[in-house]
Design a protein around this motif. Structure first.
Motif, PDB file in Angstrom:
ATOM      1  N   ALA A   1      35.971  55.429  47.630  1.00  0.00           N
ATOM      2  CA  ALA A   1      34.839  55.328  46.712  1.00  0.00           C
ATOM      3  C   ALA A   1      33.573  55.734  47.441  1.00  0.00           C
ATOM      4  O   ALA A   1      33.466  55.566  48.650  1.00  0.00           O
ATOM      5  CB  ALA A   1      34.690  53.900  46.183  1.00  0.00           C
ATOM      6  N   GLN A   2      32.622  56.261  46.665  1.00  0.00           N
ATOM      7  CA  GLN A   2      31.268  56.438  47.201  1.00  0.00           C
ATOM      8  C   GLN A   2      30.340  55.516  46.410  1.00  0.00           C
ATOM      9  O   GLN A   2      30.107  54.383  46.806  1.00  0.00           O
ATOM     10  CB  GLN A   2      30.842  57.900  47.145  1.00  0.00           C
ATOM     11  CG  GLN A   2      31.570  58.730  48.198  1.00  0.00           C
ATOM     12  CD  GLN A   2      31.010  60.121  48.334  1.00  0.00           C
ATOM     13  OE1 GLN A   2      29.811  60.335  48.364  1.00  0.00           O
ATOM     14  NE2 GLN A   2      31.902  61.101  48.411  1.00  0.00           N
ATOM     15  N   CYS A   3      29.875  55.947  45.232  1.00  0.00           N
ATOM     16  CA  CYS A   3      29.040  55.031  44.442  1.00  0.00           C
ATOM     17  C   CYS A   3      29.887  53.944  43.789  1.00  0.00           C
ATOM     18  O   CYS A   3      29.394  52.875  43.461  1.00  0.00           O
ATOM     19  CB  CYS A   3      28.238  55.794  43.395  1.00  0.00           C
ATOM     20  SG  CYS A   3      29.173  56.246  41.904  1.00  0.00           S
ATOM     21  N   GLY A   4      31.154  54.242  43.536  1.00  0.00           N
ATOM     22  CA  GLY A   4      32.068  53.252  42.958  1.00  0.00           C
ATOM     23  C   GLY A   4      32.096  53.212  41.446  1.00  0.00           C
ATOM     24  O   GLY A   4      32.856  52.423  40.873  1.00  0.00           O
ATOM     25  N   TYR A   5      31.295  54.057  40.783  1.00  0.00           N
ATOM     26  CA  TYR A   5      31.226  53.939  39.327  1.00  0.00           C
ATOM     27  C   TYR A   5      32.552  54.289  38.655  1.00  0.00           C
ATOM     28  O   TYR A   5      32.940  53.670  37.672  1.00  0.00           O
ATOM     29  CB  TYR A   5      30.098  54.816  38.760  1.00  0.00           C
ATOM     30  CG  TYR A   5      29.582  54.281  37.455  1.00  0.00           C
ATOM     31  CD1 TYR A   5      28.627  53.270  37.427  1.00  0.00           C
ATOM     32  CD2 TYR A   5      30.076  54.754  36.242  1.00  0.00           C
ATOM     33  CE1 TYR A   5      28.173  52.746  36.232  1.00  0.00           C
ATOM     34  CE2 TYR A   5      29.625  54.236  35.049  1.00  0.00           C
ATOM     35  CZ  TYR A   5      28.674  53.235  35.042  1.00  0.00           C
ATOM     36  OH  TYR A   5      28.236  52.717  33.850  1.00  0.00           O
ATOM     37  N   CYS A   6      33.258  55.244  39.217  1.00  0.00           N
ATOM     38  CA  CYS A   6      34.530  55.659  38.617  1.00  0.00           C
ATOM     39  C   CYS A   6      35.695  54.792  39.066  1.00  0.00           C
ATOM     40  O   CYS A   6      36.804  54.921  38.547  1.00  0.00           O
ATOM     41  CB  CYS A   6      34.832  57.108  38.997  1.00  0.00           C
ATOM     42  SG  CYS A   6      35.234  57.296  40.763  1.00  0.00           S
TER      43      CYS A   6
ATOM     44  N   THR B   1      35.247  61.993  45.275  1.00  0.00           N
ATOM     45  CA  THR B   1      36.185  61.230  46.111  1.00  0.00           C
ATOM     46  C   THR B   1      37.642  61.481  45.746  1.00  0.00           C
ATOM     47  O   THR B   1      38.526  60.749  46.192  1.00  0.00           O
ATOM     48  CB  THR B   1      35.936  59.711  45.995  1.00  0.00           C
ATOM     49  OG1 THR B   1      36.074  59.319  44.635  1.00  0.00           O
ATOM     50  CG2 THR B   1      34.575  59.329  46.502  1.00  0.00           C
TER      51      THR B   1
ATOM     52  N   CYS C   1      35.244  61.887  38.777  1.00  0.00           N
ATOM     53  CA  CYS C   1      34.414  61.278  39.819  1.00  0.00           C
ATOM     54  C   CYS C   1      33.302  62.262  40.149  1.00  0.00           C
ATOM     55  O   CYS C   1      33.571  63.375  40.612  1.00  0.00           O
ATOM     56  CB  CYS C   1      35.239  60.980  41.067  1.00  0.00           C
ATOM     57  SG  CYS C   1      34.230  60.460  42.477  1.00  0.00           S
ATOM     58  N   ARG C   2      32.064  61.844  39.942  1.00  0.00           N
ATOM     59  CA  ARG C   2      30.939  62.742  40.207  1.00  0.00           C
ATOM     60  C   ARG C   2      30.636  62.834  41.698  1.00  0.00           C
ATOM     61  O   ARG C   2      29.924  63.722  42.130  1.00  0.00           O
ATOM     62  CB  ARG C   2      29.680  62.270  39.465  1.00  0.00           C
ATOM     63  CG  ARG C   2      29.803  62.408  37.969  1.00  0.00           C
ATOM     64  CD  ARG C   2      28.515  62.055  37.286  1.00  0.00           C
ATOM     65  NE  ARG C   2      28.096  60.700  37.618  1.00  0.00           N
ATOM     66  CZ  ARG C   2      26.970  60.141  37.197  1.00  0.00           C
ATOM     67  NH1 ARG C   2      26.150  60.824  36.430  1.00  0.00           N
ATOM     68  NH2 ARG C   2      26.655  58.912  37.522  1.00  0.00           N
ATOM     69  N   CYS C   3      31.133  61.866  42.477  1.00  0.00           N
ATOM     70  CA  CYS C   3      30.845  61.860  43.917  1.00  0.00           C
ATOM     71  C   CYS C   3      31.839  62.698  44.705  1.00  0.00           C
ATOM     72  O   CYS C   3      31.637  62.914  45.900  1.00  0.00           O
ATOM     73  CB  CYS C   3      30.855  60.438  44.454  1.00  0.00           C
ATOM     74  SG  CYS C   3      29.623  59.363  43.711  1.00  0.00           S
TER      75      CYS C   3
END
Ligand code: FES
Ligand code: FES
Length: 153
Positions: free
Chosen positions: A98-103, A139, A135-137
């Protein structure tokens, strides 16, 4: 106002709504305080809101609350605990997927449902199985590693 009765994370639960078409996601987050599932697109296009409905990955942003009546809903909170995470959760932690974790909610819930159907998948099958979760980040590579790790666990 109608009352809808269903199971959430193993507990008998009821929720009230004026609108039978109200998204299950709103009930989970706003009435029941379950913030694992996220509002991403609201259009069944990203997967951030995924829950398990009778064990099957379901997009709660486009699932009306009336559709949950009499059924079993599992959210991210129902999979495991910080002390005893579900193997899929543990694999995501181990791979730092995860990066931001939103997904992440959607990735884990989709993976849980997918592995329930395909306990020993190939990497290609995992790619196909999670193709609808965005996932927009960026990952995705780590997510794939995490799902493969969970399958080996
Ligand atoms: S918020 Fe439900 S699919 Fe995007
Ligand atoms: S980790 Fe940020 S959207 Fe996936």
């Amino acid at each position: 106002m109608a009352t809808y009765k269903f199971q959430v994370n193993g507990r008998a639960t009821s929720a009230e709504s004026w609108d039978p078409a109200q998204p299950l996601l709103y009930v989970l987050r706003n009435q029941l305080g379950l913030h694992g599932p996220k509002f991403g697109c609201g259009l069944s296009q990203c997967g951030a809101c995924t829950v398990l409905l009778d064990g099957k990955a379901t997009r709660s942003c486009v699932t009306p609350v009336r559709a949950a009546e009499g059924r079993s809903v599992t959210t991210l909170e129902g999979l495991g605990t910080p002390q005893g995470p579900d193997p899929v959760q543990a694999a995501f932690i181990a791979e730092q997927a995860a990066q931001c974790g939103y997904c992440t909610n959607g990735m884990i819930m989709a993976a849980k449902s997918f592995l329930g159907q395909n306990p020993k998948p190939t990497l290609e099958q995992v790619k196909q199985g999670l193709a609808g979760n965005l996932c927009r980040c960026g990952t995705h590579t780590r997510v794939l590693r995490a799902v493969m790790r969970a399958a080996r666990a």
